[in-house]
Design an enzyme around this catalytic site. Structure first.
Site, PDB file in Angstrom:
ATOM      1  CE  LYS A  22      43.248   7.190  37.472  1.00  0.00           C
ATOM      2  NZ  LYS A  22      44.493   6.460  37.728  1.00  0.00           N
ATOM      3  CG  ASN A  23      46.807   9.300  36.852  1.00  0.00           C
ATOM      4  OD1 ASN A  23      46.220   8.640  37.710  1.00  0.00           O
ATOM      5  ND2 ASN A  23      46.990   8.861  35.626  1.00  0.00           N
ATOM      6  NE  ARG A  93      51.756  -0.385  39.812  1.00  0.00           N
ATOM      7  CZ  ARG A  93      52.872  -1.004  40.149  1.00  0.00           C
ATOM      8  NH1 ARG A  93      52.833  -2.263  40.531  1.00  0.00           N
ATOM      9  NH2 ARG A  93      54.039  -0.384  40.100  1.00  0.00           N
ATOM     10  CB  CYS A 117      47.909  -4.155  37.734  1.00  0.00           C
ATOM     11  SG  CYS A 117      48.594  -2.944  36.647  1.00  0.00           S
ATOM     12  NE  ARG A 122      51.367   0.130  36.401  1.00  0.00           N
ATOM     13  CZ  ARG A 122      50.289   0.851  36.682  1.00  0.00           C
ATOM     14  NH1 ARG A 122      49.125   0.268  36.777  1.00  0.00           N
ATOM     15  NH2 ARG A 122      50.372   2.155  36.868  1.00  0.00           N
ATOM     16  N   PRO A 123      57.126  -2.953  37.638  1.00  0.00           N
ATOM     17  CG  PRO A 123      59.233  -3.004  36.628  1.00  0.00           C
ATOM     18  CD  PRO A 123      57.772  -3.071  36.320  1.00  0.00           C
ATOM     19  CG  ASP A 125      63.203  -1.228  38.261  1.00  0.00           C
ATOM     20  OD1 ASP A 125      61.980  -1.164  38.048  1.00  0.00           O
ATOM     21  OD2 ASP A 125      64.048  -0.977  37.392  1.00  0.00           O
ATOM     22  CG  LEU A 126      63.159   2.964  37.216  1.00  0.00           C
ATOM     23  CD1 LEU A 126      62.351   3.523  36.049  1.00  0.00           C
ATOM     24  CD2 LEU A 126      64.655   3.186  36.971  1.00  0.00           C
ATOM     25  CG  ASP A 307      46.909   6.788  31.342  1.00  0.00           C
ATOM     26  OD1 ASP A 307      47.287   5.602  31.337  1.00  0.00           O
ATOM     27  OD2 ASP A 307      47.221   7.591  32.243  1.00  0.00           O
ATOM     28  CB  VAL A 329      54.071   3.728  28.181  1.00  0.00           C
ATOM     29  CG1 VAL A 329      54.171   4.032  29.673  1.00  0.00           C
ATOM     30  CG2 VAL A 329      54.422   4.973  27.357  1.00  0.00           C
ATOM     31  NE  ARG A 399      41.626   1.579  39.955  1.00  0.00           N
ATOM     32  CZ  ARG A 399      42.628   1.348  39.102  1.00  0.00           C
ATOM     33  NH1 ARG A 399      42.560   0.342  38.278  1.00  0.00           N
ATOM     34  NH2 ARG A 399      43.694   2.100  39.096  1.00  0.00           N
TER      35      ARG A 399
HETATM   36  N1  EPU Z   1      58.562   1.172  35.382  1.00  0.00           N
HETATM   37  C1  EPU Z   1      59.681   0.445  35.673  1.00  0.00           C
HETATM   38  N2  EPU Z   1      60.251   0.579  36.908  1.00  0.00           N
HETATM   39  C2  EPU Z   1      59.728   1.421  37.848  1.00  0.00           C
HETATM   40  C3  EPU Z   1      58.576   2.176  37.541  1.00  0.00           C
HETATM   41  C4  EPU Z   1      58.002   2.025  36.277  1.00  0.00           C
HETATM   42  O1  EPU Z   1      60.164  -0.333  34.860  1.00  0.00           O
HETATM   43  O2  EPU Z   1      60.285   1.506  38.945  1.00  0.00           O
HETATM   44  C5  EPU Z   1      57.926   0.998  34.055  1.00  0.00           C
HETATM   45  C6  EPU Z   1      56.507   0.440  34.180  1.00  0.00           C
HETATM   46  O3  EPU Z   1      56.526  -0.964  34.309  1.00  0.00           O
HETATM   47  C7  EPU Z   1      55.847   0.926  32.922  1.00  0.00           C
HETATM   48  C8  EPU Z   1      56.547   2.246  32.671  1.00  0.00           C
HETATM   49  O4  EPU Z   1      57.736   2.258  33.457  1.00  0.00           O
HETATM   50  O5  EPU Z   1      56.117   0.039  31.874  1.00  0.00           O
HETATM   51  C9  EPU Z   1      55.711   3.462  33.026  1.00  0.00           C
HETATM   52  O6  EPU Z   1      55.365   3.442  34.400  1.00  0.00           O
HETATM   53  P1  EPU Z   1      55.222   4.759  35.257  1.00  0.00           P
HETATM   54  O7  EPU Z   1      55.973   4.559  36.517  1.00  0.00           O
HETATM   55  O8  EPU Z   1      55.534   5.948  34.429  1.00  0.00           O
HETATM   56  O9  EPU Z   1      53.664   4.745  35.559  1.00  0.00           O
HETATM   57  P2  EPU Z   1      52.949   4.827  36.957  1.00  0.00           P
HETATM   58  O10 EPU Z   1      53.515   5.932  37.757  1.00  0.00           O
HETATM   59  O11 EPU Z   1      52.833   3.489  37.563  1.00  0.00           O
HETATM   60  C10 EPU Z   1      51.218   6.583  36.083  1.00  0.00           C
HETATM   61  C11 EPU Z   1      49.724   6.683  36.013  1.00  0.00           C
HETATM   62  C12 EPU Z   1      49.210   5.696  34.985  1.00  0.00           C
HETATM   63  C13 EPU Z   1      49.827   6.048  33.624  1.00  0.00           C
HETATM   64  C14 EPU Z   1      51.363   6.025  33.741  1.00  0.00           C
HETATM   65  C15 EPU Z   1      52.065   6.434  32.467  1.00  0.00           C
HETATM   66  C16 EPU Z   1      49.147   7.344  38.239  1.00  0.00           C
HETATM   67  C17 EPU Z   1      48.529   7.012  39.539  1.00  0.00           C
HETATM   68  N3  EPU Z   1      49.167   6.393  37.318  1.00  0.00           N
HETATM   69  O12 EPU Z   1      51.492   5.237  36.469  1.00  0.00           O
HETATM   70  O13 EPU Z   1      47.812   5.895  34.921  1.00  0.00           O
HETATM   71  O14 EPU Z   1      49.426   5.114  32.667  1.00  0.00           O
HETATM   72  O15 EPU Z   1      51.771   6.907  34.801  1.00  0.00           O
HETATM   73  O16 EPU Z   1      51.648   7.686  32.074  1.00  0.00           O
HETATM   74  O17 EPU Z   1      49.605   8.457  38.039  1.00  0.00           O
HETATM   75  C18 EPU Z   1      45.577   5.323  34.406  1.00  0.00           C
HETATM   76  O18 EPU Z   1      45.243   6.428  34.864  1.00  0.00           O
HETATM   77  O19 EPU Z   1      44.793   4.578  33.765  1.00  0.00           O
HETATM   78  C19 EPU Z   1      46.952   4.851  34.621  1.00  0.00           C
HETATM   79  C20 EPU Z   1      47.312   3.578  34.491  1.00  0.00           C
END
Ligand code: EPU
Length: 421
Positions: A22-23, A93, A117, A122-123, A125-126, A307, A329, A399
């Protein structure tokens, strides 16, 4: 609304084939907005989240056609919109991943801000830091985010304070058609990042270093089309490995890249499971004795995946002795604790830590899937209860898992889906 009803089963035995990740599928489908020639994606998992992102693409003007159950043809050559609707963006998201491709292709984009969520605020900002560094102008209000780069994006060096998976993907996609070179320092190294980079390179992009601590992207004028197969889902594989462990079973998992799940293999072995890695992308997990507790700390890849944390906590609830989980995380990924406790699990949380005292037996209860992986964990826990366990809100599970009920049933589980009264 449907629910899953499950009770003590097993030992589960047999083999199960893992779907495409999925990811990986979600960012690669978003990246298909960059291609000006047809793209064929194979091993696309049939999941709710995938359907949503394909709808986003269609709404933007892309042609989407399923050639069979898992093969999708996407033609983005004639897209003319750069605004994604609130209705679809708010459903998931990961829809925010269309922002990078739209910005670099059109020099502008307008999308809704993704909300928080269940697993944390889950900001983004990056992601925004990256777009800004590439000289996009950003206009953000409470709901909408507009980005423009009238003369195109310009490559820069961007250091990510945290190796965010989504931010790395969004910046990587935006940089494919920026002027000059973009360098992402401290990027995410997940296998899904490498899969996206491979896909982008097949379209004609110039991405180097994905999977390492520095990714370099040299911008090109235009991207074309390709055929690409999505990598196997390491978290679905992990979930079935835990299903084998929790039922004292013997399951062979097919279509699984073992190097993607090394921490999971290590932890299952520490708990007393036998894990046999075969050369043909299969892995056998079986248990011939009572398992014991362990410690896990979730980390960005190649650390233990967040995950898989909930599924491991379900397992830790029924093994001998104490276990400890540290979630580093996400800020709030212990929603399953309350539900597991309803089933008799003994878990104490303190901030980002949870201590689990294994019990001989969980009991059947009515529980709620609070998010995708929490839902999977409750189904796994339900495989050990004498009485029926009823898991509601299973749309979360849909999902990310294609037919988890059918796959577990084929392994011998006493499990069914039914409409709620
Ligand atoms: N974060 C920030 N700022 C940002 C982006 C992220 O502070 O701009 C923080 C988040 O709040 C979180 C951490 O960084 O605390 C990790 O977030 P990340 O951006 O790495 O995760 P994501 O891209 O939103 C993807 C997967 C998630 C998985 C995470 C971590 C997808 C679609 N989703 O989310 O998958 O948990 O990476 O590996 O790829 C799931 O499949 O159940 C799922 C939640």
């Amino acid at each position: 609304m449907e629910r899953i009803i499950v009770k003590k089963s097993g030992p589960l035995k047999g083999s199960v084939k893992i779907d495409g990740a999925k990811n990986s599928a979600l960012p690669i489908i978003a990246a298909s907005l960059l291609g000006t020639e047809p793209i064929t994606l194979e091993e696309v998992p049939n999941l709710k989240d995938v359907q949503i992102i394909l709808k986003v693409l269609q709404e933007l003007g892309a042609k989407v056609e399923f050639l069979d159950d898992t093969t999708v043809r996407i033609d983005s050559s004639s897209i003319d919109k750069y605004e994604a609707s609130y209705e679809l963006m708010s459903k998931m998201r990961a829809s925010f991943l269309v922002m990078g491709p739209l910005l670099t292709r059109f020099g502008k984009t307008r999308t809704s801000l993704p909300g928080g969520c269940a697993i944390g605020s889950r900001p983004i900002d990056l992601h925004l830091k990256g777009f800004k560094a590439l000289e996009a102008e950003l206009n953000v209000d409470d709901y909408v985010i507009e980005a423009t780069a009238e003369n195109g994006l310009v490559g820069k060096t961007i250091y990510l304070d945290f190796p965010s998976v989504g931010a790395t993907q969004n910046i990587m996609m935006a940089a494919t058609m920026a002027q000059g070179e973009t360098v992402i320092e401290n990027p995410a190294k997940e296998p899904e990042i490498v899969d996206l980079a491979n896909f982008l390179n097949k379209l004609g992009a110039d991405v180097k270093g994905a999977g390492t601590s520095t990714i370099r992207i040299r911008g090109v004028e235009k991207l074309g089309g390709t055929i690409h197969q999505i990598i196997p889902d390491r978290i679905e594989a992990t979930t079935f490995m835990v299903a084998s462990a929790i039922t004292g079973g013997d399951i062979t998992i097919k279509n699984c890249i073992t190097s993607h799940i090394l921490p999971v293999i290590a932890k299952l072995r520490e708990m007393g499971c036998k894990v046999v890695e075969n050369e043909d992308d299969t892995i056998r997990v079986y248990c011939d004795k009572k398992l014991c507790g362990t410690y896990i700390k979730t980390l960005p890849y190649p650390g233990f995946p967040t995950d898989a944390q909930a599924q491991f906590m379900a397992l830790m609830s029924v093994v001998d002795g104490q276990s400890k989980v540290e979630e580093t995380v996400f800020e709030n990924r212990f929603m399953h604790v309350e539900e597991l406790t309803k089933m008799g699990a003994i878990i104490a949380t303190d901030g980002s830590e949870a201590r689990i005292a294994g019990v001989p037996q969980l009991k059947g209860a009515k529980v709620r899937a609070t998010d995708l992986r929490a839902g999977a964990a409750l189904v796994l826990a339900g495989l050990t209860t004498e009485e029926e366990t009823t898991v509601s809100d299973i749309y979360h599970i849909d999902r990310g898992y294609n037919d988890i009920v059918g796959k577990l049933k084929a392994l011998g589980a006493d499990i069914r889906r039914e409409e709620m009264d």
